[in-house]
Motif scaffolding. Structure first.
Motif, mmCIF file in Angstrom:
data_model
loop_
_atom_site.group_PDB
_atom_site.id
_atom_site.type_symbol
_atom_site.label_atom_id
_atom_site.label_comp_id
_atom_site.label_asym_id
_atom_site.label_seq_id
_atom_site.Cartn_x
_atom_site.Cartn_y
_atom_site.Cartn_z
ATOM 1 N N SER A 131 67.899 14.180 53.318
ATOM 2 C CA SER A 131 67.285 14.721 52.104
ATOM 3 C C SER A 131 66.104 13.867 51.661
ATOM 4 C CB SER A 131 68.348 14.765 51.007
ATOM 5 O OG SER A 131 68.067 15.765 50.106
ATOM 6 N N HIS A 132 66.281 12.567 51.726
ATOM 7 C CA HIS A 132 65.220 11.643 51.318
ATOM 8 C C HIS A 132 63.979 11.829 52.189
ATOM 9 C CE1 HIS A 132 63.427 8.062 49.662
ATOM 10 N NE2 HIS A 132 63.303 7.530 50.870
ATOM 11 N N MET A 133 64.198 11.929 53.489
ATOM 12 C CA MET A 133 63.061 12.075 54.405
ATOM 13 C C MET A 133 62.369 13.421 54.213
ATOM 14 S SD MET A 133 64.361 10.204 57.897
ATOM 15 C CE MET A 133 62.743 10.146 58.674
ATOM 16 N N LEU A 134 63.161 14.454 53.954
ATOM 17 C CA LEU A 134 62.541 15.776 53.766
ATOM 18 C C LEU A 134 61.801 15.862 52.430
ATOM 19 C CD1 LEU A 134 65.193 18.208 55.303
ATOM 20 C CD2 LEU A 134 63.037 17.406 56.276
ATOM 21 N N GLN A 135 62.256 15.099 51.456
ATOM 22 C CA GLN A 135 61.516 15.073 50.192
ATOM 23 C C GLN A 135 60.161 14.393 50.374
ATOM 24 O OE1 GLN A 135 64.195 13.398 47.317
ATOM 25 N NE2 GLN A 135 65.266 15.329 47.031
ATOM 26 N N ILE A 136 60.132 13.339 51.168
ATOM 27 C CA ILE A 136 58.837 12.702 51.469
ATOM 28 C C ILE A 136 57.962 13.684 52.244
ATOM 29 C CG2 ILE A 136 57.723 10.813 52.734
ATOM 30 C CD1 ILE A 136 60.236 9.134 52.189
ATOM 31 N N HIS A 137 58.587 14.381 53.192
ATOM 32 C CA HIS A 137 57.858 15.403 53.971
ATOM 33 C C HIS A 137 57.242 16.435 53.026
ATOM 34 C CE1 HIS A 137 57.146 18.725 56.731
ATOM 35 N NE2 HIS A 137 58.049 19.473 56.107
ATOM 36 N N GLN A 138 58.039 16.857 52.060
ATOM 37 C CA GLN A 138 57.562 17.873 51.113
ATOM 38 C C GLN A 138 56.381 17.341 50.285
ATOM 39 O OE1 GLN A 138 59.109 19.197 46.958
ATOM 40 N NE2 GLN A 138 60.599 19.925 48.432
ATOM 41 N N LYS A 139 56.516 16.132 49.761
ATOM 42 C CA LYS A 139 55.451 15.583 48.911
ATOM 43 C C LYS A 139 54.166 15.349 49.702
ATOM 44 C CE LYS A 139 58.559 13.544 45.559
ATOM 45 N NZ LYS A 139 59.460 12.413 45.329
ATOM 46 N N LEU A 140 54.325 14.734 50.859
ATOM 47 C CA LEU A 140 53.145 14.478 51.686
ATOM 48 C C LEU A 140 52.499 15.795 52.139
ATOM 49 C CD1 LEU A 140 54.032 11.468 54.030
ATOM 50 C CD2 LEU A 140 52.085 11.642 52.479
ATOM 51 N N GLY A 141 53.361 16.754 52.469
ATOM 52 C CA GLY A 141 52.855 18.050 52.910
ATOM 53 C C GLY A 141 52.059 18.741 51.821
ATOM 54 N N LEU A 142 52.574 18.654 50.599
ATOM 55 C CA LEU A 142 51.846 19.275 49.485
ATOM 56 C C LEU A 142 50.540 18.534 49.209
ATOM 57 C CD1 LEU A 142 54.782 20.096 47.058
ATOM 58 C CD2 LEU A 142 53.235 21.736 48.122
ATOM 59 N N LEU A 143 50.587 17.211 49.262
ATOM 60 C CA LEU A 143 49.361 16.427 49.038
ATOM 61 C C LEU A 143 48.319 16.714 50.118
ATOM 62 C CD1 LEU A 143 50.773 12.957 47.916
ATOM 63 C CD2 LEU A 143 49.382 14.522 46.549
ATOM 64 N N THR A 144 48.786 17.013 51.313
ATOM 65 C CA THR A 144 47.872 17.288 52.427
ATOM 66 C C THR A 144 47.030 18.541 52.168
ATOM 67 O OG1 THR A 144 49.451 16.255 53.934
ATOM 68 C CG2 THR A 144 47.787 17.637 54.948
ATOM 69 N N THR A 179 44.221 15.199 58.879
ATOM 70 C CA THR A 179 45.031 15.035 60.097
ATOM 71 C C THR A 179 46.023 13.886 59.948
ATOM 72 O OG1 THR A 179 43.130 15.810 61.369
ATOM 73 C CG2 THR A 179 44.898 14.753 62.609
ATOM 74 N N GLY A 180 45.543 12.791 59.383
ATOM 75 C CA GLY A 180 46.431 11.634 59.187
ATOM 76 C C GLY A 180 47.587 11.953 58.263
ATOM 77 N N MET A 181 47.286 12.609 57.157
ATOM 78 C CA MET A 181 48.354 12.949 56.203
ATOM 79 C C MET A 181 49.309 13.975 56.799
ATOM 80 S SD MET A 181 46.371 12.975 52.535
ATOM 81 C CE MET A 181 47.835 13.349 51.603
ATOM 82 N N TYR A 182 48.714 14.920 57.539
ATOM 83 C CA TYR A 182 49.546 15.967 58.140
ATOM 84 C C TYR A 182 50.579 15.354 59.090
ATOM 85 C CZ TYR A 182 50.975 19.802 61.157
ATOM 86 O OH TYR A 182 51.719 20.703 61.868
ATOM 87 N N TRP A 183 50.144 14.465 59.962
ATOM 88 C CA TRP A 183 51.070 13.908 60.947
ATOM 89 C C TRP A 183 52.053 12.935 60.300
ATOM 90 C CZ3 TRP A 183 52.160 16.568 64.864
ATOM 91 C CH2 TRP A 183 51.213 17.377 65.464
ATOM 92 N N SER A 184 51.630 12.327 59.204
ATOM 93 C CA SER A 184 52.585 11.481 58.466
ATOM 94 C C SER A 184 53.705 12.348 57.906
ATOM 95 C CB SER A 184 51.886 10.754 57.318
ATOM 96 O OG SER A 184 50.857 9.954 57.812
ATOM 97 N N SER A 185 53.296 13.477 57.314
ATOM 98 C CA SER A 185 54.278 14.405 56.759
ATOM 99 C C SER A 185 55.189 14.952 57.861
ATOM 100 C CB SER A 185 53.551 15.554 56.043
ATOM 101 O OG SER A 185 54.470 16.531 55.666
ATOM 102 N N ALA A 186 54.557 15.312 58.977
ATOM 103 C CA ALA A 186 55.328 15.875 60.098
ATOM 104 C C ALA A 186 56.351 14.872 60.627
ATOM 105 C CB ALA A 186 54.385 16.304 61.214
ATOM 106 N N TYR A 187 55.972 13.609 60.626
ATOM 107 C CA TYR A 187 56.876 12.567 61.129
ATOM 108 C C TYR A 187 58.215 12.610 60.383
ATOM 109 C CZ TYR A 187 58.984 7.961 61.580
ATOM 110 O OH TYR A 187 59.885 6.939 61.763
ATOM 111 N N PHE A 188 58.136 12.730 59.051
ATOM 112 C CA PHE A 188 59.377 12.709 58.253
ATOM 113 C C PHE A 188 60.229 13.957 58.492
ATOM 114 C CE2 PHE A 188 56.866 9.531 56.062
ATOM 115 C CZ PHE A 188 57.810 8.534 55.862
ATOM 116 N N ALA A 189 59.570 15.080 58.794
ATOM 117 C CA ALA A 189 60.348 16.295 59.102
ATOM 118 C C ALA A 189 60.995 16.184 60.474
ATOM 119 C CB ALA A 189 59.433 17.514 59.041
#
Lengths: 179, 279
Positions: free
Chosen positions: B141-154, B192-202
């Motif tokens: 859950s924690h990792m997916l929440q980071i994924h969600q936040k980073l994804g939205l910021l992207t 691209t950097g933010m996208y792959w950071s977000s993808a990493y957590f997913a």
């Protein structure tokens, strides 16, 4: 000799005397929780509850339990997140206990004091109304438990920085059979 | 004297018959009921003395009385092996079970009249909590929440990159300004950097064993097969286009598709976000 006969009778009949006066078993059930978010609403449904009631000396004790992971909201990601926030890994069961006078069981409306164990916490809900309808040799008991997340110290999940409502009413539809 | 003895024996048989009949009524009631049927009592909890008195097999596997009632199938499956006195044993064992209910996690000590979780027939694995499983859920859950936040910021640099695209390319065959190209490139790199950071957590979020994906999350995941490759291809094509424009050439070759790949990627990304937002 009569004494011996009486003693023998009592000995053999004792299991029947000691037995609970009546028992109720949950035959079918549908439990539905409802969550509200500013962007959408969702319902999680479980049919996996099991329950039993035992009546003795005019009082009935009921126990209903449902594995938290059996609730299906139509989205596996949401269900897993729900499991996390309600600590479903550590406390996998939601348990409801109630005690009622046996005479109340024949009323059309039953007001029950519920003790709910959920997410590692216990909360009480007083005088929750349930409707009772007799259907053949079963009775249908339905109502809504006004569950609130804060009662169980559950942090409200959020989406897009907007949390869901604290109120998560749980609709209860149950069929009970007497044994 | 004999007459009294006969009467006592007759009375004893009568009592046994009543006991068996009433217990059987309970038992048969279970058979025509439902998946939610509560458990039958635990055979092993019946004192051995009682079992011997009833001449029942002491070994649980022989008696097959105490199959947890997980449904009609499990109830009826055990029937063939049950001997005629099993219902009586069941009735007795049930009353014993009330008081002997063990206290698995979340189970309150039951008084003699209170049903316990054990009575409901849930498998022990269902009732027992696991801190390991909870840890896994929390980490996921924690990792997916980071994924969600980073994804939205992207989405912010993503939209900005799309909007600055025409300024980098120029119009009517003329190259855009170097500043426009650089701004567009800079935003593209940030996206691209933010996208792959977000993808990493997913991608790295732990999977929960035994769970299947269902619902709109499947659409969300399916979109990753479009915007994921898109997020690899778009910067490559963009780099080629950038070098061509920097040399004063018109965009040609595979670089011509940079914009279309970027639009497709952005659209898939938008669908992925909407799929988990409104349902």
């Amino acid at each position: 000799m009569k004494k011996k006969t009486l003693a023998l009778f009592l000995l053999l009949a004792s299991p029947q005397v000691l037995r609970a006066d009546s028992q109720w078993v949950l035959a079918q059930s549908t439990l539905t929780y409802h969550i509200s978010h500013p962007l959408h609403d969702a319902d999680g449904i479980s049919h996996a509850a099991r329950g039993k009631g035992t009546c003795h000396a005019g009082m009935c004790n009921f126990l209903i339990a449902v594995p938290v992971k059996t609730f299906d909201s139509g989205n596996s990601n949401r269900d897993l997140h729900m499991l996390e926030v309600v600590q479903g890994g550590q406390f996998p069961m939601a348990i409801v206990r109630l005690q009622l006078p046996e005479s109340v069981l024949s009323s059309a409306t039953i007001h029950a004091d519920l003790e709910i164990q959920f997410a590692g916490q216990t909360a009480e809900y007083k005088q929750v109304p349930f409707q009772r309808v007799k259907k053949g040799n079963a009775i249908e008991v339905s109502g809504t438990i006004p569950l609130e997340l804060s009662d169980f110290k559950i942090a409200r999940p959020s989406l897009l920085a907007m949390p869901i409502k604290n109120e998560v009413p749980v609709r209860v539809d149950t069929f009970w059979r007497s044994q | 004297m004999n007459g009294v003895g006969l009467r006592a024996i007759a009375l004893a048989f009568f009592c046994l018959w009543v006991a068996a009949a009433s217990s059987f009524a309970q038992f048969s009631g279970q058979l025509d009921t439902y998946p939610n049927q509560a458990t039958v009592a635990s055979y092993n909890e019946v004192p051995a003395v009682w079992r011997q008195a009833l001449e029942l097999p002491v070994d649980r596997s022989q008696a097959d009385v105490s199959q947890p009632a997980t449904g009609i199938a499990s109830n009826t499956a055990g029937l063939s092996n049950r001997n005629a006195r099993a219902p009586l044993l069941h009735g007795m064992a049930f009353s014993l079970d009330q008081g002997q209910a063990g206290a698995p996690q979340q189970t309150k000590p039951a008084s003699s009249n209170q049903p316990s979780l054990k009575d409901l027939g849930f498998p022990p694995s269902t009732i027992q909590g696991s801190s390991k499983e909870q840890e896994l859920l929390t980490k996921r859950s924690h990792m997916l929440q980071i994924h969600q936040k980073l994804g939205l910021l992207t989405t912010i640099p993503l939209i900005a990159t799309v909007l600055t695209g025409p300024g980098a390319k120029g119009h009517h065959g003329l190259a855009g300004s170097a500043t426009g190209r650089n701004v567009h490139m800079g935003l593209g790199i940030l996206t691209t950097g933010m996208y792959w950071s977000s993808a990493y957590f997913a991608i790295r979020a732990p999977k929960i064993p035994g769970t299947k994906s269902y619902g709109l999350i499947r659409l969300h995941k399916a979109m990753a097969w479009i915007h994921g490759p898109g997020m690899i291809l778009t910067p490559i094509l963009g780099a080629i286009a950038y070098s061509q424009l920097s040399r004063g050439e018109r965009i040609h070759g595979i670089a011509k598709y940079h914009a279309w790949v970027a639009y497709t990627t952005t659209a898939a990304y938008g669908v992925a976000i909407l799929s988990v937002t409104f349902k």
